[in-house]
Design a protein around this motif. Structure first.
Motif, PDB file in Angstrom:
ATOM      1  N   LEU A 131       0.845  -1.187   0.000  1.00 32.92           N
ATOM      2  CA  LEU A 131       0.000   0.000   0.000  1.00 32.92           C
ATOM      3  C   LEU A 131       0.885   1.242   0.000  1.00 32.92           C
ATOM      4  N   ILE A 132       1.201   1.703  -1.204  1.00 26.82           N
ATOM      5  CA  ILE A 132       2.051   2.882  -1.375  1.00 26.82           C
ATOM      6  C   ILE A 132       1.233   3.945  -2.101  1.00 26.82           C
ATOM      7  N   VAL A 133       1.005   5.072  -1.442  1.00 30.69           N
ATOM      8  CA  VAL A 133       0.222   6.155  -2.020  1.00 30.69           C
ATOM      9  C   VAL A 133       1.098   7.399  -2.086  1.00 30.69           C
ATOM     10  N   ASP A 134       1.350   7.884  -3.297  1.00 20.80           N
ATOM     11  CA  ASP A 134       2.204   9.063  -3.495  1.00 20.80           C
ATOM     12  C   ASP A 134       3.536   8.913  -2.769  1.00 20.80           C
ATOM     13  N   GLY A 135       4.093   7.710  -2.815  1.00 23.25           N
ATOM     14  CA  GLY A 135       5.397   7.470  -2.212  1.00 23.25           C
ATOM     15  C   GLY A 135       5.366   7.113  -0.739  1.00 23.25           C
ATOM     16  N   VAL A 136       4.182   7.199  -0.113  1.00 22.97           N
ATOM     17  CA  VAL A 136       4.063   6.916   1.321  1.00 22.97           C
ATOM     18  C   VAL A 136       3.642   5.468   1.540  1.00 22.97           C
ATOM     19  N   LEU A 137       4.461   4.718   2.253  1.00 21.04           N
ATOM     20  CA  LEU A 137       4.118   3.345   2.605  1.00 21.04           C
ATOM     21  C   LEU A 137       3.199   3.383   3.816  1.00 21.04           C
ATOM     22  N   LEU A 138       1.943   3.000   3.604  1.00 20.23           N
ATOM     23  CA  LEU A 138       0.940   3.093   4.656  1.00 20.23           C
ATOM     24  C   LEU A 138       0.772   1.763   5.378  1.00 20.23           C
ATOM     25  N   SER A 139       0.148   1.812   6.539  1.00 18.82           N
ATOM     26  CA  SER A 139      -0.074   0.612   7.327  1.00 18.82           C
ATOM     27  C   SER A 139      -1.036  -0.325   6.596  1.00 18.82           C
ATOM     28  N   SER A 140      -0.603  -1.562   6.412  1.00 17.20           N
ATOM     29  CA  SER A 140      -1.428  -2.546   5.704  1.00 17.20           C
ATOM     30  C   SER A 140      -0.911  -3.941   6.025  1.00 17.20           C
ATOM     31  N   ASP A 141      -1.806  -4.920   6.035  1.00 19.81           N
ATOM     32  CA  ASP A 141      -1.400  -6.301   6.282  1.00 19.81           C
ATOM     33  C   ASP A 141      -0.428  -6.794   5.214  1.00 19.81           C
ATOM     34  N   THR A 142      -0.537  -6.248   3.995  1.00 11.88           N
ATOM     35  CA  THR A 142       0.356  -6.697   2.919  1.00 11.88           C
ATOM     36  C   THR A 142       1.806  -6.319   3.196  1.00 11.88           C
ATOM     37  N   ASN A 143       2.036  -5.316   4.047  1.00 10.30           N
ATOM     38  CA  ASN A 143       3.405  -4.920   4.368  1.00 10.30           C
ATOM     39  C   ASN A 143       4.162  -6.042   5.076  1.00 10.30           C
ATOM     40  N   LEU A 144       3.425  -6.916   5.741  1.00  8.45           N
ATOM     41  CA  LEU A 144       4.065  -8.026   6.449  1.00  8.45           C
ATOM     42  C   LEU A 144       4.719  -9.002   5.476  1.00  8.45           C
ATOM     43  N   MET A 145       4.312  -8.926   4.203  1.00  5.32           N
ATOM     44  CA  MET A 145       4.937  -9.766   3.179  1.00  5.32           C
ATOM     45  C   MET A 145       6.400  -9.372   2.972  1.00  5.32           C
ATOM     46  N   LEU A 146       6.757  -8.164   3.404  1.00  2.01           N
ATOM     47  CA  LEU A 146       8.125  -7.689   3.236  1.00  2.01           C
ATOM     48  C   LEU A 146       9.099  -8.389   4.173  1.00  2.01           C
ATOM     49  N   MET A 147       8.603  -8.986   5.241  1.00  2.00           N
ATOM     50  CA  MET A 147       9.485  -9.563   6.252  1.00  2.00           C
ATOM     51  C   MET A 147       9.879 -10.999   5.936  1.00  2.00           C
ATOM     52  N   ASP A 148      11.170 -11.247   5.996  1.00  2.00           N
ATOM     53  CA  ASP A 148      11.688 -12.607   5.894  1.00  2.00           C
ATOM     54  C   ASP A 148      11.475 -13.253   7.253  1.00  2.00           C
ATOM     55  N   GLU A 149      10.601 -14.230   7.320  1.00  2.00           N
ATOM     56  CA  GLU A 149      10.237 -14.837   8.595  1.00  2.00           C
ATOM     57  C   GLU A 149      11.399 -15.580   9.249  1.00  2.00           C
ATOM     58  N   VAL A 192      12.545  -2.295   2.853  1.00  2.00           N
ATOM     59  CA  VAL A 192      11.545  -1.346   2.357  1.00  2.00           C
ATOM     60  C   VAL A 192      11.769  -1.124   0.856  1.00  2.00           C
ATOM     61  N   PRO A 193      10.725  -1.210   0.025  1.00  2.00           N
ATOM     62  CA  PRO A 193      10.868  -0.993  -1.423  1.00  2.00           C
ATOM     63  C   PRO A 193      11.395   0.403  -1.744  1.00  2.00           C
ATOM     64  N   GLU A 194      12.175   0.513  -2.811  1.00  2.00           N
ATOM     65  CA  GLU A 194      12.752   1.804  -3.188  1.00  2.00           C
ATOM     66  C   GLU A 194      11.731   2.771  -3.780  1.00  2.00           C
ATOM     67  N   SER A 195      10.534   2.293  -4.064  1.00  2.00           N
ATOM     68  CA  SER A 195       9.472   3.183  -4.534  1.00  2.00           C
ATOM     69  C   SER A 195       8.892   4.005  -3.387  1.00  2.00           C
ATOM     70  N   VAL A 196       9.338   3.726  -2.166  1.00  2.00           N
ATOM     71  CA  VAL A 196       8.846   4.430  -0.981  1.00  2.00           C
ATOM     72  C   VAL A 196       9.712   5.655  -0.695  1.00  2.00           C
ATOM     73  N   THR A 197       9.074   6.801  -0.494  1.00  2.00           N
ATOM     74  CA  THR A 197       9.789   8.023  -0.109  1.00  2.00           C
ATOM     75  C   THR A 197       9.485   8.421   1.331  1.00  2.00           C
ATOM     76  N   SER A 198       8.432   7.827   1.888  1.00  2.00           N
ATOM     77  CA  SER A 198       8.047   8.133   3.267  1.00  2.00           C
ATOM     78  C   SER A 198       7.422   6.902   3.908  1.00  2.00           C
ATOM     79  N   ILE A 199       7.838   6.596   5.147  1.00  2.00           N
ATOM     80  CA  ILE A 199       7.237   5.497   5.894  1.00  2.00           C
ATOM     81  C   ILE A 199       6.153   6.096   6.785  1.00  2.00           C
ATOM     82  N   GLY A 200       4.920   5.704   6.530  1.00  2.00           N
ATOM     83  CA  GLY A 200       3.777   6.325   7.193  1.00  2.00           C
ATOM     84  C   GLY A 200       3.655   6.013   8.676  1.00  2.00           C
ATOM     85  N   GLU A 201       2.756   6.721   9.316  1.00  2.00           N
ATOM     86  CA  GLU A 201       2.518   6.560  10.747  1.00  2.00           C
ATOM     87  C   GLU A 201       2.043   5.135  11.063  1.00  2.00           C
TER      88      GLU A 201
END
Length: 216
Positions: free
Chosen positions: A139-157, A164-173
């Protein structure tokens, strides 16, 4: 009467000519038009080449070292990491896709061993999916990575690492608040802002790596 009939005939001819011209334009530039189809074919061909080169790289790494794990491979414009990577090796996604069209390579990242296409172009996203290329699910909106369950896919368990993907310019609240098991996070140089409580209540977090032009 003859004069009116002549005008009507001329009008009809002009109307037919206009319709033929419009039909020709639609045939040329419409969604199913010649130009669009040519663009689609070229796009899919280039992405297929990129996918083949990616598979070749992965195969070579597996042959080089039996311990290589695909799921640990992450790459972007200023990033290249994998579990068997030598400490003195530098690189990025262009190191992997050396022979592919740079215009298209710029839109790719590798996240946890998966080739991901980033774009705001709906046609390109549709075409990428049609040939089996994954698109950015986060969930990346205008460069901001927002809170979402899909973000957990980024973690190597296995390692608790998040890249963090390079398309992100800001890590959201609260984007990664209360993520159980997160131990390490790698933040690319594209990120210029980390908002309040982005990593709130992460008792297991041990290391934060911020990359600058490819370096820690």
């Amino acid at each position: 009467m003859r004069k009116d009939s002549g005008i009507t005939l001329i009008t009809l001819i002009i109307t037919i000519i206009i319709l033929i011209i419009l039909a020709g334009i639609f045939l040329l530039i419409g969604d199913s038009g010649i130009l669009n189809k040519a663009q689609e074919t070229k796009f899919k061909t280039e992405l297929a080449k990129i996918e083949e080169e990616f598979k070749l790289y992965v195969n070579n790494k597996s042959l080089e070292n039996d311990n290589f794990e695909l799921g640990t491979l992450n790459a972007g414009k200023n990033l290249l990491t994998y579990n068997t990577k030598p400490e003195d090796e530098n690189g990025n996604i262009k190191t992997i896709l050396t022979n592919s069209n740079e215009k298209y390579v710029e839109c790719f990242e590798i996240i946890k061993g998966e080739l991901i296409y980033n774009s705001q172009n709906e046609k390109e996203l549709k075409w990428a999916l049609e040939i089996g290329i994954k698109i950015n699910p986060y969930l990346i909106v205008d460069g901001v990575l927002l809170s979402s369950d899909t973000n957990l896919m980024l973690m190597d368990e296995n390692t608790g690492t998040i890249v963090v993907p390079e398309s992100v310019t800001s890590i959201g609240e609260r984007t990664f608040a209360n993520v159980n098991g997160m131990k390490r996070i790698i933040i690319p140089s594209t990120v210029k802002e980390i908002r309040q409580n982005a990593f709130y209540a992460n008792a297991t977090l041990e290391e934060v790596i911020i990359l600058t032009d490819g370096n820690k």
